[in-house]
Design a protein around this motif. Structure first.
Motif, PDB file in Angstrom:
ATOM      1  N   GLU A 117     -60.152  21.671  83.503  1.00 39.47           N
ATOM      2  CA  GLU A 117     -59.766  22.571  82.408  1.00 39.47           C
ATOM      3  C   GLU A 117     -58.406  22.179  81.850  1.00 39.47           C
ATOM      4  O   GLU A 117     -58.162  22.256  80.653  1.00 39.47           O
ATOM      5  N   PHE A 118     -57.551  21.735  82.732  1.00 40.97           N
ATOM      6  CA  PHE A 118     -56.242  21.245  82.298  1.00 40.97           C
ATOM      7  C   PHE A 118     -56.422  20.069  81.340  1.00 40.97           C
ATOM      8  O   PHE A 118     -55.854  20.044  80.251  1.00 40.97           O
TER       9      PHE A 118
ATOM     10  N   GLN B 206     -59.028  19.197  79.624  1.00 39.48           N
ATOM     11  CA  GLN B 206     -59.687  19.623  78.390  1.00 39.48           C
ATOM     12  C   GLN B 206     -58.665  20.220  77.424  1.00 39.48           C
ATOM     13  O   GLN B 206     -58.645  19.908  76.242  1.00 39.48           O
ATOM     14  N   ASP B 207     -57.784  21.053  77.968  1.00 34.83           N
ATOM     15  CA  ASP B 207     -56.736  21.678  77.155  1.00 34.83           C
ATOM     16  C   ASP B 207     -55.766  20.657  76.593  1.00 34.83           C
ATOM     17  O   ASP B 207     -55.218  20.832  75.515  1.00 34.83           O
ATOM     18  N   GLU B 208     -55.518  19.612  77.377  1.00 36.16           N
ATOM     19  CA  GLU B 208     -54.487  18.661  76.994  1.00 36.16           C
ATOM     20  C   GLU B 208     -55.029  17.445  76.266  1.00 36.16           C
ATOM     21  O   GLU B 208     -54.262  16.606  75.820  1.00 36.16           O
ATOM     22  N   SER B 209     -56.351  17.326  76.168  1.00 34.28           N
ATOM     23  CA  SER B 209     -56.927  16.201  75.442  1.00 34.28           C
ATOM     24  C   SER B 209     -56.451  16.248  73.992  1.00 34.28           C
ATOM     25  O   SER B 209     -56.476  17.300  73.364  1.00 34.28           O
TER      26      SER B 209
END
Lengths: 240, 159, 531, 169
Positions: free
Chosen positions: C451-452, C454-457
Motif C-alpha cells: 500500500e505504501f 501504491q501510494d508513492e508510485s
C-alpha cells in the motif's frame, strides 16, 4: 537526447545483422528493418518517455530488460525482441492497462482504430486476468470541438508532449500521481474554458485510444491523422 | 445471432456435434455432462451466478463467447456505481408512475457485474462484440479436433 | 581562510573545553525531542545557573545519543554517566548529584552490548558535539580532511583513496563509491554537480535525519571533498521537508561554514571553489530515486526517467552529476583523515566500514546504531537490540523498507553484507531494521508495504502504477481470507512482472516484501487461502 | 536570470506576497525554483489557490498545467485550506504499524467519527496520517497540535483529544 559523435555500428536484432548510427534507438533501428516492437507511448516526432514498457527487449549477456525506445544501439549488441518471456510480460502489461480504467471497445469511438485494442490483438491477449478496477472518471465535453473521456486514457502523455513540444502551448499536463493521475488542462479547469488551448487539435490526433476525440464522431468513426508530426518535429529541430 | 451467421457451416459442425442445451432447444435443465459449452453475457445477478457455477460443474470445456462474457463490456458500465444506486436510478428517479424497486420475480443484483472467468474457470476465450462468424467457426473446428485455437487473426475486443 | 586559522580555531576550542568540570549533554535530536528533551535542556540550564554552577558546568544540546527508546537521554561528562527517561522533575536531583554520586534510579548502563559492540565512524561526533557550533566540529578534527584534500592531494589522489577504502553507497544498492566518483570525474564538462540525497523516505528509517541533526558539518565537508575530487563547484542537498530540525541545523551549519570560508571561493587559499544549496522535497518517496530527485531539484514532478544515460553522464540540467547518500558522504572526511587503508580494515572484505541502522520494532533496545559490516544479524537483534520484549519469540527482521525483505530466524547467522542480504531476498537498504515478534502477521506486513508503494508510485509507468494497486488489492483479499489458490498464483506472476518491467527502482523493488515473505512465510499465506 | 518576462504585480496588497516574491527573486525568477516558491506560498497562506498559481505562472513563466501538475504530485502541498481547530497526526510508519498505530487510528476514526485526511463535521479535529515521523524508538507516536505523544495507546490519545476539545468549550 542528441549525441554529438555519430558512429556507424553493427548489431544483431532477432539474429539478423543490421547496421545503424550510434545515435539511433533500438526501436528506430528495428522499425527501419521492418522488425516490429510493440509500443504505446512512443510516437515519432515526440520526446521519449519510456513509460508503457511494451517495447522492453532482451539484450543477450545482460539480465535486465531495456526499453527499446530509450536505449541507444551499441556496437555488437545482440537483441531479442520476441520471446516467450517478453510475450508473457507484454500481455500482462496490456492486462494492467485494460484493468486500470473503463475500456469498452464495443462502444468506443476508436473501435478498430485504437492502438491499445490493436496491441491486444497483435499480442494475443484473449482476456484480462487481473481484476477490473472500475474507477469513476469524468468526461469533459466543454470544448467546442473536442472531448476528453478519462475512462479511455492510458496516461501515455502523447497529448502533453505534443502540446508542449510542437504546439508550445503546454495546455496539458499530468496531475496527481500513481493510479490517481489524470491528464488536465491548465489548473484542472474545463477544457472549453482553457485560456491557453489554441484548439489546434494535435492532442486529439496523437491520442492512441478513444480518450481524445472529435465531437460528432460515433462508435468506430474516430481515425487519426498524424502525418503532420514528423514534419513539424523537424521544423522545430531546425529552428532551435 | 453471430452463431447463426455461420450459415451453411452450421451443418459441418452439426455433423460432429449435437446441440444439447440452448435458448433454441426446448430443454429446461442443463444436462449432466457436456463436452463444450459456449457462454455469452456477463455475470450480473444471483441467477447468473448460480447458473454459471452449475454449467461449469457439468462441462468439460467452457468457452467465453463475446466481450460481455470476457470483459463485462456494456453490462459492466454499472460497476462504477453501487447496485443500490443503479436500482434507485432505474426504478425511482426515472419513473413517474408507481416507482418501486421490485423485490420478487427479479433476481438479486450482484454488487458488481463480473466477467465469467472471475467466477469460474474458463478454458477458451472468443472476444468480439459480436465475435465474427469466422472466429466462432475456427474456434469450434479447432476445439472439435482437440486443439486450442489461437484467435488473434480472427477477432479482437470490440471488433 | 588560511589553513593555519583552522588549526588555531580547533586548538582554541579544545582548550576552552577543558575548563569545564562538568559537561551535561542533552540529546536534542528529533527522537528525544519528541519525548520533550527540550524542556529538560531548559530546566538543566536554569538549574545550573540558579545554583551558580554555570562557570564550571556547561549544559549542551547535542545530537543523537543512540538509545532512542530510552529517551530523553542525558549524559554527564567527563564521567560519561548516561541517564535515561529524564524528566523535568529529575533535574534538581541530577544537578545536585554532580558533586556526589550519580542518580542510580536514572542511570542507563553503558556496559550493555548496545553500547559496547558499536563502532562509530559516521556517528563518532553524534552526542558529543553541539551541532549548532562549527567550533566544536573543528575541535574534533573537522574540515581537516578537506584541508588535506585541497592542499596536499590531487583530485585523482582523493578518488584513489576512496576507491582504496572500498566504500560502497549507503543508500541501499551498494554501488562502489570510488567508481561513481571516477565516472563523474572523467565526464567532460565545464559544469558538474554534487548532490547529497537526504530524501530518506523508508518508513522506519531515520539514520540520515539523525546524522544531519547531530553532525551537519561532516556532510558539508564530505560534499566539498567530493566536489574537489570530481571537479564540481556546486552542490545541492535534497532534504525531505518532513525534517524541519535537520533542515534548520543544516542551513545554520552552511551559514557558519560559508562565514568561516571552508566553503565558498578560494577554499584554503586554493583555486577550488564550492557552493552548497539546500533544496526541499515536498512529500514524495520516489524522489529518493536519482533521476526523480534531479527532476524535483529542477522544479518538476518527481518522475524518474529511463537510465542510461546515468546522472554521472547527464544529470542535473543535463550535466554530469554525482549523487551520494548522506551516510556515504559522512564517511568521506574520516577516510581522508585516516586513509582508505584504515577504512578497509573495518568490516568485511566485500563490505568495508560500518553501517548505521535505525533499529526499531519489537526489540528491547531500539535506536540509532552503527556496527561494523559483517556483524551477524543475530548480534544486531539479540546483543545490540537486547532481544525481544515480553518473552515473545523472534519472527522476522525487516531490512530495506518497502524495497527490502523479511529475514527469518534461520538466516540470522548471516553477516551484514550487501551480497548476503541480497542472497536471502532482502537488501541492505538505507538502514531501517524493524524487528517483528511472533504476534506479527507477515501477510499484513507485505500488504502494508505494498500500500505504501501504491501510494508513492509516481504513476508514470504502467507496471508500477497499476501493478502495485493490483498487488495491494490481492494482498487485501488474501489478508481478509477471501482469496483462492489461483489468486496466490496471480500474486506471484504479477510480482514477477512488476519487478522486471517497471521503469525505476521503486517499482522494480516493490514486490520484494511480498516475494520474501512468500519465500520464508508461505504457510502464513496458505493459512489465509480458501481452498 | 529571466529578463524577457515583464514583472506582474502581486494579486493583492497582502504583505505575504512579498515573501513569495523574495523567494522567487533569490533564485533569479528562474522556473527551476517552482517547488521552492510553492513551499513559500504553502507556508505563508496555508494552501495553494488558483490566484497564487496564476501569479507564479506569470512571474516564473511556468505553464499553469505544469504548476498544477507539480502541486498535486507532492503530498505536502494542498490546494484547499484546512480549517480545523486541532490537528491530530497518527504515524503509520512501519514501527508504529507493528506496535499498534493502526489500532489507534481506527479507534480515533470511530470515536470522533472522522476519516484520516478529513475534518470532523463540527470542524474541531483534523485527522491526518504520516508516513514516518522518525521517532520510531518511541513508537507508536501521535502528534496532537504541537504536542508529541510517544509510546501512545488508544485510550490515552482519545483521552487527550477529549481534554483539548473540552478545554475549548
Amino acid at each position: 537526447m542528441s549525441r554529438l559523435s555519430q558512429q556507424v555500428v553493427t548489431l544483431k536484432i532477432d539474429g539478423r545483422d543490421v547496421g545503424a548510427r550510434s545515435n539511433e534507438t533500438i526501436l528506430e533501428v528495428a522499425h527501419e528493418n521492418d522488425i516490429n516492437i510493440p509500443s504505446l507511448c512512443s510516437v515519432e516526432g515526440l520526446s521519449v518517455v519510456g513509460s508503457c514498457r511494451l517495447c522492453l527487449v532482451e539484450v543477450r549477456g545482460t539480465s535486465e530488460l531495456v526499453s527499446a525506445c530509450s536505449t541507444y544501439v551499441r556496437e555488437g549488441m545482440d537483441i531479442v525482441t520476441h520471446s516467450e518471456r517478453l510475450s508473457h510480460y507484454r500481455q500482462t502489461i496490456l492486462s494492467l492497462f485494460f484493468s486500470e480504467r473503463n475500456h469498452l471497445c464495443a462502444v468506443c469511438v476508436s473501435n478498430n482504430h485504437c492502438e491499445l485494442q490493436g496491441q491486444a490483438q497483435a499480442l494475443g491477449l484473449s482476456h484480462v486476468e487481473v481484476a477490473y478496477r472500475y474507477p469513476q472518471l469524468p468526461v469533459d465535453a466543454s470544448h467546442e470541438r473536442f472531448v476528453i473521456d478519462h475512462n479511455r486514457c492510458i496516461l501515455c502523455t502523447r497529448c502533453v508532449r505534443v502540446c508542449d513540444e510542437i504546439e508550445r502551448a503546454h495546455t496539458w499536463d499530468v496531475a496527481g500521481r500513481g493510479v490517481q493521475a489524470l491528464v488536465i488542462t491548465d489548473l484542472n479547469e474545463p477544457w472549453g474554458s482553457s485560456e491557453t488551448c489554441t484548439s489546434c487539435g494535435k492532442c486529439v490526433q496523437v491520442c492512441p485510444t478513444g480518450a481524445l476525440f472529435e465531437k460528432g464522431k460515433a462508435v468506430a468513426e474516430m481515425s487519426r491523422r498524424r502525418r503532420f508530426l514528423p514534419y513539424l518535429a523537424k521544423t522545430k529541430e531546425k529552428s532551435s | 445471432m453471430s452463431f447463426l451467421d455461420l450459415d451453411e457451416r452450421l451443418i459441418q459442425i452439426a455433423e460432429k456435434a449435437s446441440l444439447v442445451y440452448s435458448p433454441l432447444v426446448d430443454i429446461k435443465t442443463f444436462p449432466d455432462w457436456v463436452d463444450l459449452t459456449l457462454v455469452e453475457g456477463a455475470v450480473s445477478n444471483m441467477e447468473d451466478w448460480e447458473k454459471i457455477r452449475n454449467v461449469r460443474q457439468h462441462t468439460h470445456t467452457l468457452v467465453s463467447l463475446g466481450d460481455c462474457a470476457i470483459t463485462g463490456n456494456v453490462p459492466s458500465m454499472r460497476n462504477q456505481f453501487s447496485a443500490n444506486a443503479v436500482l434507485e436510478r432505474s426504478y425511482h428517479e426515472n419513473i413517474e408512475l408507481y416507482p418501486q424497486i421490485p423485490r420478487d420475480m427479479v433476481p438479486h443484483l450482484l454488487a458488481r457485474v463480473r466477467p465469467v472467468h472471475e467466477v469460474v474457470k474458463v478454458d477458451v476465450f472468443i472476444p468480439g462484440c459480436p465475435p465474427p462468424a469466422d472466429a466462432i467457426f475456427f474456434a469450434l473446428s479447432e476445439l472439435l479436433e482437440g486443439r486450442t485455437p489461437d484467435l488473434s487473426a480472427y477477432t479482437r475486443f470490440g471488433s | 581562510m588560511m589553513p593555519e586559522e583552522l588549526t588555531e580555531l580547533a586548538h582554541k576550542e579544545q582548550t576552552d573545553a577543558q575548563q569545564w568540570q562538568h559537561q551535561i549533554h542533552v540529546c536534542t535530536a528529533t527522537g528525544c525531542l519528541s519525548a520533550q528533551s527540550d524542556q529538560v535542556y531548559t530546566a538543566l540550564t536554569r538549574e545550573v545557573r540558579d545554583r551558580g554552577m554555570d562557570k564550571t558546568c556547561r549544559v549542551k544540546g547535542v545530537g543523537c545519543l543512540g538509545l532512542c527508546s530510552a529517551g530523553p537521554l542525558v549524559q554527564v561528562n567527563p564521567a560519561g554517566t548516561l541517564y535515561q527517561h529524564v524528566q523535568v522533575d529529575d533535574v534538581p536531583e541530577l544537578v545536585q548529584s554532580l558533586k556526589h554520586s550519580p542518580v542510580e534510579r536514572l542511570v542507563c548502563s553503558t556496559d550493555i552490548p548496545f553500547f559496547q559492540q558499536q563502532v562509530k565512524i559516521v556517528l563518532a561526533n553524534a552526542g558529543n558535539i553541539d551541532p549548532e557550533r562549527i567550533e566544536e566540529y573543528l575541535a574534533v578534527d573537522g574540515y581537516q580532511g578537506l584541508l588535506q584534500a585541497v592542499t596536499e592531494m590531487t583530485p585523482s589522489e582523493v578518488i584513489s583513496e576512496v576507491i582504496h577504502s572500498g566504500l560502497r553507497g549507503r543508500g541501499g544498492a551498494g554501488y562502489p563509491t570510488g567508481l561513481k566518483w571516477t565516472t563523474v570525474a572523467k565526464a567532460d564538462s565545464h559544469q558538474k554537480y554534487v548532490i547529497c540525497n537526504a530524501d530518506e523516505g523508508d518508513p522506519g528509517a531515520f539514520m540520515d535525519r539523525n546524522i544531519l541533526e547531530s553532525d551537519p558539518h561532516c556532510i558539508i565537508e564530505g560534499m566539498a571533498i567530493a566536489g574537489y575530487a570530481v571537479g564540481a563547484t556546486q552542490g545541492y542537498i535534497y532534504v525531505r521537508s518532513e525534517y524541519p530540525l535537520a533542515i534548520k541545523r543544516l542551513r545554520n551549519a552552511l551559514r557558519r561554514a560559508e562565514r568561516l570560508g571552508v566553503i565558498g571561493n578560494n577554499i584554503f587559499e586554493s583555486a577550488f571553489r564550492f557552493q552548497i544549496d539546500v533544496r526541499l522535497g515536498a512529500g514524495a518517496f520516489v524522489c529518493g530515486e536519482e533521476t526523480a530527485l534531479i527532476a524535483s531539484i529542477e522544479g518538476r514532478r518527481g518522475n524518474p526517467r529511463p537510465r542510461p544515460p546515468y546522472p554521472a553522464e547527464a544529470g542535473l540540467w543535463g550535466q554530469p552529476t554525482l549523487i551520494n547518500n548522506v551516510e556515504t558522504l559522512a564517511n568521506i572526511p574520516a577516510i581522508l583523515r585516516n586513509g582508505g587503508g584504515w577504512f578497509a580494515t573495518i568490516g568485511s572484505s566485500q563490505s568495508t566500514g560500518t553501517k548505521v541502522f535505525a533499529l526499531t520494532g519489537k526489540v528491547n533496545h531500539g535506536g540509532l546504531i552503527e556496527v561494523p559490516m559483517g556483524m551477524s544479524l543475530r548480534s544486531i537483534v539479540f546483543d545490540i537490540g537486547g532481544g525481544i520484549p515480553n518473552e515473545l519469540a523472534f519472527k522476522a527482521m525487516q531490512t530495506g523498507g518497502p524495497s527490502g525483505g523479511c529475514i527469518p530466524e534461520t538466516h540470522l547467522d548471516m553477516p551484514t553484507e550487501y551480497e548476503t542480504l541480497n542472497q536471502i531476498g532482502s537488501i541492505m537498504g538505507s538502514g531501517g531494521i524493524i524487528i517483528m515478534d511472533e504476534t506479527s502477521s507477515m501477510v499484513d506486513v507485505a500488504r502494508f508495504y505494498m500500500e505504501f508503494c501504491q501510494d508513492e508510485s509516481c504513476g508514470k509507468c504502467v507496471p508500477c502504477r497499476v501493478g502495485t494497486a493490483q498487488l495491494a488489492t490481492l494482498l487485501t483479499k488474501i489478508a481478509e481470507g477471501m482469496a483462492t489458490p489461483e489468486d496466490l498464483i496471480l500474486l506471484e506472476e504479477l510480482c514477477d512482472v512488476v519487478k522486471h518491467t517497471s521503469l525505476c527502482g521503486l517499482g522494480q523493488s516493490a514486490p520484494n516484501p511480498v516475494l520474501s515473505t512468500l519465500r520464508f512465510f508461505r504457510h502464513e499465506y496458505l493459512a489465509h487461502i480458501r481452498q | 536570470m529571466k529578463t524577457d518576462i515583464a514583472r506582474i504585480p502581486p494579486p493583492s496588497d497582502d504583505k505575504r506576497w512579498r515573501i513569495i516574491d523574495t523567494t522567487m527573486r533569490r533564485y533569479g525568477y528562474d522556473s527551476h525554483c517552482l517547488i521552492e516558491t510553492l513551499h513559500s506560498v504553502q507556508e505563508a497562506f496555508g494552501s495553494l489557490d488558483d490566484q497564487a498559481m496564476h501569479y507564479i505562472s506569470a512571474t516564473l513563466g511556468v505553464p499553469l498545467s505544469q504548476i498544477y501538475g507539480v502541486a498535486t504530485f507532492y503530498h505536502l502541498f494542498t490546494l484547499k485550506p484546512r480549517e480545523a481547530h486541532h490537528t491530530c497526526v497518527i504515524c503509520v510508519g512501519t514501527s508504529c504499524h507493528i506496535k499498534g498505530g493502526a489500532t489507534i487510528l481506527s479507534a480515533i476514526e470511530k470515536t470522533f467519527r472522522v476519516k484520516a485526511g478529513q475534518t470532523t463535521a463540527d470542524g474541531t479535529l483534523y485527522l491526518q496520517t504520516a508516513r514516518c515521523l522518525g521517532s520510531c524508538g518511541l513508537a507508536p507516536v501521535v502528534v496532537l497540535n504541537e504536542e508529541t505523544l510517544s509510546k501512545a495507546n488508544q485510550n490515552n490519545v482519545i483521552q487527550r483529544i477529549q481534554e483539548i476539545i473540552r478545554h475549548d468549550a
